[in-house]
Write an enzyme that holds these catalytic residues in place. Structure first.
Site, PDB file in Angstrom:
ATOM      1  N   HIS A   1       0.856  -1.189   0.000  1.00  0.00           N
ATOM      2  CA  HIS A   1       0.000   0.000   0.000  1.00  0.00           C
ATOM      3  C   HIS A   1       0.891   1.237   0.000  1.00  0.00           C
ATOM      4  CE1 HIS A   1      -3.868  -2.052   1.775  1.00  0.00           C
ATOM      5  NE2 HIS A   1      -3.385  -2.687   0.718  1.00  0.00           N
TER       6      HIS A   1
ATOM      7  N   GLU B   1       0.949   3.845   1.749  1.00  0.00           N
ATOM      8  CA  GLU B   1       1.417   4.289   3.082  1.00  0.00           C
ATOM      9  C   GLU B   1       2.659   3.503   3.511  1.00  0.00           C
ATOM     10  OE1 GLU B   1      -1.646   3.362   2.185  1.00  0.00           O
ATOM     11  OE2 GLU B   1      -3.158   4.003   3.629  1.00  0.00           O
TER      12      GLU B   1
ATOM     13  N   CYS C   1      -6.157   1.531   5.882  1.00  0.00           N
ATOM     14  CA  CYS C   1      -6.752   0.281   6.378  1.00  0.00           C
ATOM     15  C   CYS C   1      -6.096  -0.050   7.724  1.00  0.00           C
ATOM     16  CB  CYS C   1      -6.507  -0.843   5.371  1.00  0.00           C
ATOM     17  SG  CYS C   1      -4.786  -1.388   5.292  1.00  0.00           S
TER      18      CYS C   1
ATOM     19  N   CYS D   1      -2.249  -0.497   7.551  1.00  0.00           N
ATOM     20  CA  CYS D   1      -1.470   0.745   7.439  1.00  0.00           C
ATOM     21  C   CYS D   1      -1.588   1.593   8.702  1.00  0.00           C
ATOM     22  CB  CYS D   1      -1.919   1.525   6.209  1.00  0.00           C
ATOM     23  SG  CYS D   1      -1.513   0.650   4.679  1.00  0.00           S
TER      24      CYS D   1
END
Lengths: 155, 155
Positions: B47, B49, B77, B80
Site C-alpha cells: 500500500h 502508506e 486500512c 497501514c
C-alpha cells in the site's frame, strides 16, 4: 513451527526481536520462511509475517495466497493480522500469546471486528507456546541485563 | 496532499487502485512519496502508506519517524494504521473516507482501541476528500465498464 522457531532464533542472533514465520501451500509444502528484520532493514513493517507473505506471493506469482497457511512464533500484531487478510491466508497457526502487542486474540482482535473483510478460516493459537515464549524472554532478559554488565565492566 | 493526489493518479494509470501517500518531516519537508503498487509488486502489503513510510525511514536512517506527518489520499486500512503506529508517525492527514476498508474512522478504528500502543497525536480526516474520492470512483467505474465494452465489441 520448528522451522519458524529456527528463524526466530536466527533473528535473536542478529539482535532482532526473535520472531520467525513460515508460509505453507495447501499441500503443506514450504513456500517461504522469514525472520523479523526491523532493525537490519530500518523498516518497522519488516515483521517476519509480512516478509514471509511477500516472498510466498512472489514465489507463486499471485497476490492471493488462497489455501495457504501462515505459521508464526508470536501472535501477530494488528498490522500483520490485517496483512494476512489482504493476502487471503486460509489458516493461521501461532505460538506465544502477546497480550500487549497482539492483534488476533488481544488488542484490536481484528478478525472479531464485525466489518472485517477477510479472516482466516482457521486459527490455531498457542502452538509450541513455551518454546516461542522462552526465546522472547531470553532475548529481553539479555537486553535488560546489558546496562548492568556494562556497569560491571566500567564501574 | 496535491503530491499524494499526483501519486494516486499515477497509480491509476498503471492499473492500480489510485492511492498515493507522502511523508513530511517535522519542518514540513518532503521525505518520501509513494503510490499503491499491490499489482505491480505482487504484494498485498504494498500500500502507498507502507511504501512511503519505509522509504522515509531509510532516508533519515531511523526506524522511528517521530515528529513526521503522513499524508494519504484514502483512509488507511487497519494494516497501514497499525504500521504508522509502529513507525511512530506524529500526524496523519487523509483524504477520502473508506467505510468498507478503513481502519481509522471505520472498521477496527485502531487508534480508538483501549490497548493501542502508539497512535498519532493528531489526525485530520477528509482533507480534499472530493478529489481523492473522484479518482477512486473513476477508477472503479472504468473497471466495471470493461466487460460491457468487451460485450459491445464481441456481441
Amino acid at each position: 513451527m520448528a522451522m519458524a522457531l529456527e528463524e526466530a532464533a536466527q533473528a535473536a542472533r542478529c539482535g532482532e526481536v526473535p520472531v520467525g514465520a513460515v508460509v505453507l501451500d495447501a499441500e503443506g509444502r514450504l513456500l517461504a520462511r522469514a525472520a523479523n528484520r526491523v532493525e537490519r532493514d530500518l523498516d518497522a513493517s519488516a515483521h517476519a509475517e509480512i516478509l514471509a507473505l511477500r516472498r510466498a506471493a512472489r514465489k507463486i506469482g499471485s497476490v492471493r495466497l488462497e489455501g495457504c497457511t501462515l505459521v508464526v512464533t508470536l501472535e501477530p500484531c494488528a498490522m500483520c493480522a490485517a496483512a494476512l487478510g489482504h493476502f487471503r491466508i486460509r489458516r493461521l497457526v501461532y505460538g506465544a500469546y502477546d497480550p500487549k502487542g497482539g492483534g488476533v486474540d488481544h488488542g484490536a482482535q481484528l478478525f472479531r471486528q464485525p466489518g472485517c473483510l477477510h479472516r482466516p478460516q482457521e486459527i490455531i493459537s498457542g502452538m509450541n507456546e513455551r518454546e516461542s515464549g522462552a526465546l522472547l524472554q531470553a532475548f529481553f532478559r539479555g537486553l535488560r541485563s546489558l546496562p548492568l554488565a556494562e556497569n560491571r565492566r566500567n564501574p
